[in-house]
Each structure stands twice: as structure tokens, then as C-alpha cells.
Write a protein that holds these residues in place. Sequence first.
Motif, PDB file in Angstrom:
ATOM      1  N   LYS A  64       0.847  -1.191   0.000  1.00  0.00           N
ATOM      2  CA  LYS A  64       0.000   0.000   0.000  1.00  0.00           C
ATOM      3  C   LYS A  64       0.883   1.242   0.000  1.00  0.00           C
ATOM      4  CE  LYS A  64      -3.622  -2.629   0.381  1.00  0.00           C
ATOM      5  NZ  LYS A  64      -4.500  -2.861  -0.800  1.00  0.00           N
ATOM      6  N   LEU A  65       0.302   2.348  -0.405  1.00  0.00           N
ATOM      7  CA  LEU A  65       1.096   3.568  -0.529  1.00  0.00           C
ATOM      8  C   LEU A  65       1.677   4.004   0.811  1.00  0.00           C
ATOM      9  CD1 LEU A  65       1.831   5.316  -3.004  1.00  0.00           C
ATOM     10  CD2 LEU A  65       0.134   6.965  -2.205  1.00  0.00           C
ATOM     11  N   PHE A  66       0.963   3.711   1.903  1.00  0.00           N
ATOM     12  CA  PHE A  66       1.500   4.114   3.205  1.00  0.00           C
ATOM     13  C   PHE A  66       2.756   3.312   3.561  1.00  0.00           C
ATOM     14  CE2 PHE A  66      -1.272   0.666   4.752  1.00  0.00           C
ATOM     15  CZ  PHE A  66      -0.525   0.107   5.775  1.00  0.00           C
ATOM     16  N   TRP A  67       2.945   2.128   2.925  1.00  0.00           N
ATOM     17  CA  TRP A  67       4.206   1.405   3.110  1.00  0.00           C
ATOM     18  C   TRP A  67       5.376   2.269   2.628  1.00  0.00           C
ATOM     19  CZ3 TRP A  67       4.044  -4.486   1.545  1.00  0.00           C
ATOM     20  CH2 TRP A  67       2.956  -5.107   2.164  1.00  0.00           C
ATOM     21  N   GLN A  68       5.178   2.844   1.440  1.00  0.00           N
ATOM     22  CA  GLN A  68       6.217   3.716   0.881  1.00  0.00           C
ATOM     23  C   GLN A  68       6.477   4.902   1.809  1.00  0.00           C
ATOM     24  OE1 GLN A  68       8.059   3.496  -1.985  1.00  0.00           O
ATOM     25  NE2 GLN A  68       6.805   2.875  -3.724  1.00  0.00           N
ATOM     26  N   LEU A  69       5.399   5.504   2.290  1.00  0.00           N
ATOM     27  CA  LEU A  69       5.532   6.663   3.178  1.00  0.00           C
ATOM     28  C   LEU A  69       6.352   6.289   4.416  1.00  0.00           C
ATOM     29  CD1 LEU A  69       4.222   9.670   3.447  1.00  0.00           C
ATOM     30  CD2 LEU A  69       2.910   8.593   5.282  1.00  0.00           C
ATOM     31  N   TRP A  70       6.057   5.120   4.960  1.00  0.00           N
ATOM     32  CA  TRP A  70       6.740   4.672   6.174  1.00  0.00           C
ATOM     33  C   TRP A  70       8.207   4.353   5.900  1.00  0.00           C
ATOM     34  CZ3 TRP A  70       6.136   5.300  11.040  1.00  0.00           C
ATOM     35  CH2 TRP A  70       6.728   4.455  11.980  1.00  0.00           C
ATOM     36  N   ASP A  71       8.463   3.597   4.855  1.00  0.00           N
ATOM     37  CA  ASP A  71       9.844   3.182   4.566  1.00  0.00           C
ATOM     38  C   ASP A  71      10.723   4.365   4.166  1.00  0.00           C
ATOM     39  OD1 ASP A  71       9.324   0.541   5.136  1.00  0.00           O
ATOM     40  OD2 ASP A  71       9.005  -0.048   3.055  1.00  0.00           O
ATOM     41  N   GLU A  72      10.210   5.232   3.290  1.00  0.00           N
ATOM     42  CA  GLU A  72      11.034   6.355   2.842  1.00  0.00           C
ATOM     43  C   GLU A  72      11.140   7.434   3.929  1.00  0.00           C
ATOM     44  OE1 GLU A  72      12.943   6.071   0.542  1.00  0.00           O
ATOM     45  OE2 GLU A  72      12.069   4.600  -0.818  1.00  0.00           O
ATOM     46  N   GLY A  73      10.048   7.661   4.646  1.00  0.00           N
ATOM     47  CA  GLY A  73      10.123   8.609   5.756  1.00  0.00           C
ATOM     48  C   GLY A  73      11.106   8.147   6.809  1.00  0.00           C
ATOM     49  N   MET A  74      11.149   6.823   7.036  1.00  0.00           N
ATOM     50  CA  MET A  74      12.082   6.266   8.007  1.00  0.00           C
ATOM     51  C   MET A  74      13.520   6.478   7.565  1.00  0.00           C
ATOM     52  SD  MET A  74      12.102   4.665  10.957  1.00  0.00           S
ATOM     53  CE  MET A  74      10.504   3.844  11.069  1.00  0.00           C
ATOM     54  N   ALA A  75      13.780   6.282   6.264  1.00  0.00           N
ATOM     55  CA  ALA A  75      15.147   6.453   5.762  1.00  0.00           C
ATOM     56  C   ALA A  75      15.581   7.913   5.805  1.00  0.00           C
ATOM     57  CB  ALA A  75      15.258   5.903   4.343  1.00  0.00           C
ATOM     58  N   VAL A  76      14.638   8.840   5.562  1.00  0.00           N
ATOM     59  CA  VAL A  76      14.958  10.269   5.687  1.00  0.00           C
ATOM     60  C   VAL A  76      15.261  10.609   7.148  1.00  0.00           C
ATOM     61  CG1 VAL A  76      14.062  12.616   5.447  1.00  0.00           C
ATOM     62  CG2 VAL A  76      13.620  10.942   3.659  1.00  0.00           C
ATOM     63  N   TRP A  77      14.393  10.120   8.038  1.00  0.00           N
ATOM     64  CA  TRP A  77      14.633  10.336   9.474  1.00  0.00           C
ATOM     65  C   TRP A  77      15.978   9.736   9.872  1.00  0.00           C
ATOM     66  CZ3 TRP A  77      15.621   6.957  13.444  1.00  0.00           C
ATOM     67  CH2 TRP A  77      15.616   7.508  14.729  1.00  0.00           C
ATOM     68  N   GLY A  78      16.248   8.527   9.396  1.00  0.00           N
ATOM     69  CA  GLY A  78      17.486   7.849   9.743  1.00  0.00           C
ATOM     70  C   GLY A  78      18.719   8.552   9.218  1.00  0.00           C
ATOM     71  N   THR A  79      18.593   9.205   8.075  1.00  0.00           N
ATOM     72  CA  THR A  79      19.720   9.960   7.529  1.00  0.00           C
ATOM     73  C   THR A  79      20.106  11.085   8.481  1.00  0.00           C
ATOM     74  OG1 THR A  79      19.047   9.444   5.259  1.00  0.00           O
ATOM     75  CG2 THR A  79      20.535  11.318   5.556  1.00  0.00           C
ATOM     76  N   GLY A  80      19.105  11.765   9.020  1.00  0.00           N
ATOM     77  CA  GLY A  80      19.384  12.816  10.000  1.00  0.00           C
ATOM     78  C   GLY A  80      19.940  12.265  11.293  1.00  0.00           C
ATOM     79  N   TYR A  81      19.403  11.116  11.713  1.00  0.00           N
ATOM     80  CA  TYR A  81      19.845  10.514  12.973  1.00  0.00           C
ATOM     81  C   TYR A  81      21.286  10.015  12.878  1.00  0.00           C
ATOM     82  CZ  TYR A  81      20.231   7.237  16.840  1.00  0.00           C
ATOM     83  OH  TYR A  81      20.671   6.562  17.953  1.00  0.00           O
ATOM     84  N   ILE A  82      21.590   9.248  11.841  1.00  0.00           N
ATOM     85  CA  ILE A  82      22.940   8.690  11.701  1.00  0.00           C
ATOM     86  C   ILE A  82      23.942   9.783  11.365  1.00  0.00           C
ATOM     87  CG2 ILE A  82      24.409   7.115  10.371  1.00  0.00           C
ATOM     88  CD1 ILE A  82      22.461   5.665  12.213  1.00  0.00           C
ATOM     89  N   GLY A  83      23.553  10.695  10.470  1.00  0.00           N
ATOM     90  CA  GLY A  83      24.461  11.759  10.045  1.00  0.00           C
ATOM     91  C   GLY A  83      24.545  12.917  11.013  1.00  0.00           C
ATOM     92  N   GLU A  84      23.653  12.917  12.020  1.00  0.00           N
ATOM     93  CA  GLU A  84      23.595  14.002  13.006  1.00  0.00           C
ATOM     94  C   GLU A  84      23.487  15.359  12.318  1.00  0.00           C
ATOM     95  OE1 GLU A  84      25.881  13.161  16.857  1.00  0.00           O
ATOM     96  OE2 GLU A  84      27.128  12.129  15.375  1.00  0.00           O
ATOM     97  N   ASN A  85      22.575  15.395  11.334  1.00  0.00           N
ATOM     98  CA  ASN A  85      22.370  16.614  10.550  1.00  0.00           C
ATOM     99  C   ASN A  85      20.951  16.565  10.007  1.00  0.00           C
ATOM    100  OD1 ASN A  85      22.288  18.695   8.688  1.00  0.00           O
ATOM    101  ND2 ASN A  85      24.241  18.183   7.738  1.00  0.00           N
ATOM    102  N   GLU A  86      20.080  17.450  10.488  1.00  0.00           N
ATOM    103  CA  GLU A  86      18.696  17.457  10.036  1.00  0.00           C
ATOM    104  C   GLU A  86      18.392  18.605   9.070  1.00  0.00           C
ATOM    105  OE1 GLU A  86      15.852  17.003  13.167  1.00  0.00           O
ATOM    106  OE2 GLU A  86      16.336  14.870  13.356  1.00  0.00           O
TER     107      GLU A  86
END
Length: 335
Positions: free
Chosen positions: A205-227
Amino acid sequence: MKRFLSIIGLIGLFAFSNNLYAVKVINFKHNFENFWDEAKGKDFIEQEKSWNKNIESIDPVFYDFFVWGKEHSSTWKENRKITLKELFSMYSEIDMDQYLKTYDEYEKTITGVLKKYDNRAPDYKANITIMIAPGITWGGSYAKISKNNKEYLGLGIDKYFEFFLQGKSLPIEPLTIHEMFHHYHFTIRGHKISKSFDNYLKNGKLFWQLWDEGMAVWGTGYIGENENFDYILLGNKGLYDPTQNNYYAKLFLKDLNNPAIDLKKPINYKKWFGSNVKNNPLGEKTPPMIGYYLGWVVIKGIEAQGIKREEFMNWDYEEAKPHIIEQLKIISQNK
């Protein structure tokens, strides 16, 4: 002079903070040099032979299924031929020394990214093959290939250089963190639902995409310590207007259960997750990758409720769904 494949061999032997990585990074730089030494100035038939010998023979399954999409495209051979002709033409016109330096830049970046993961996510037990390889004509992506049961992160050298020729930039570090975070997320969650691309096509479902890609964007800020938006959203600086969040949240609530990947009407998901969508039905001023941004806003809202990443990263799609809906409703009511 014949060169040999460069492998940063089992970066698993990078043992950071007692966290042993089983990551193999395969850098195709020297194989590409062999290919181009043979292929430069030749006709397409001879160039393709050299490509097959020096490039695709290293991992045929990776190229057939990851790069060319053999499993899911009836026209993959035709598409492959068109792409290779375009790439060989580009190779004949570019500064080859500068192009080859790009492989070194990716290799250096990956080493730094692994250190960041060790620092910020010591629970990440990476078991993945990272391919710094020609032929990947998009920024990069993570995929598990059922044919050989291997997990790959492919990074788009050719896309990076295309941006370079256009005077644009494709930020390697956040892109690598983003794609690796998909793998990290899946290892935490355990592929509870998204076991294969076929399942994603059939049941997603489309919300799967929202969850997976939103998570990777969030994770980029978390791991990179740059939002900074320019960092987490891969260079799309200044395009996202928080005052429009309510507008997009309302629209996504209507599309929530649409197919994750709609092959009959691709615009149904590309309007949310595409990077270059002309005449976007969401509105002509819709920024690229708006679904990535909206997913990030959703996860930031969940985090603001005091829910820790150790919990929300474990949710499968159905467990995440009520939280996604709750956040979209909250966002839709904000002005």
C-alpha cells in the motif's frame, strides 16, 4: 595493463566498538579501466562484449536482477541495450580521470558512513554487499535478490557523474546513509511483511512507501547528526514549505491504501515519491519527493510523542498504520 577488481574486503574486518560488520564493498574502478581500455573507439558490439567480460561477469545476478530488472520487466533486454548505448556515448565524451576519481570518492565516503553507523547504531549488524559499480543510472538503492539470496546496496556512479556534468551535485554521504538505513530498518523489523519485491508489488500500500522512505529520511538525519533539509532530502534545498504540510497530509489520507507501486498507473505513486514529475496532479508547485518529506514529518511527530526509535523501528506496516493515520490527521489540522 590488466588491472584487478578492487575489493575493500569484508569491511567486516572494520571492527568499530566491538561491532563486527559483514559488509563487502566491491569497487569496480579497475574493472572499468580494463573495460574502457578495450572498448574506447570500438563499435557497440565490441564495447558490449568488453562490458560483459569486465563488468557484468563480476556478479551477473546483480546486473540481471538489480540493475536491469530481469525479474520484473519483459523489455529488460531492450532497455539494457538503450542504456548501455547512452552510457558508452557518455564515457567517450567525459574527462575519464575525473570519472575514475568518483569511485575513490565513493569508497572513502562509505568508510566514513560505516563509522557513523557504528557510533549512532551499534546494534546494526550489517550483512550486505555494497556495489560501487557502473550501469546504475539512478542515485542508488537497497534490494534483496531472491535469485541468490543476497542483499545489495548499489550506488549510482553514472548518475552522480551525470549530475556533475550538469553542474549539479548528488550528495554521496546522505544518499549512502539513506539507502543503508533501509537495510538497517529491515534488519530491525525482520522483513515481517516486505519479504520480496513481488510481495511489495502484489500487496503493498502507498503508506508502506511513506513509512519506509520517511524512516530512511529520518534515519539519515539521525545517523548523520544533521537534520538540514539539504542533507536529509539529498540536495532539495529550500523546496519544502511547512505551511503546506496540512495540504499534503489531507491528500495522502485519501491515497493511503492505494498500491505501493502501481504499474498500471505509475503516476499514482510517482506523484508522491518521484524526483522529477511533470504536471504533478498534487499541484504544479509540488516539490520533488514530497512523500519522503511527509513521511519524515510523520515520524518526527511520533518521536515527539516520546516513542523511542527502538520501538517504532520494530513496527511492521500494520502496527505503524494507526500511528501514521493519527499523525497525518494532526498535520492536516495544523495551519
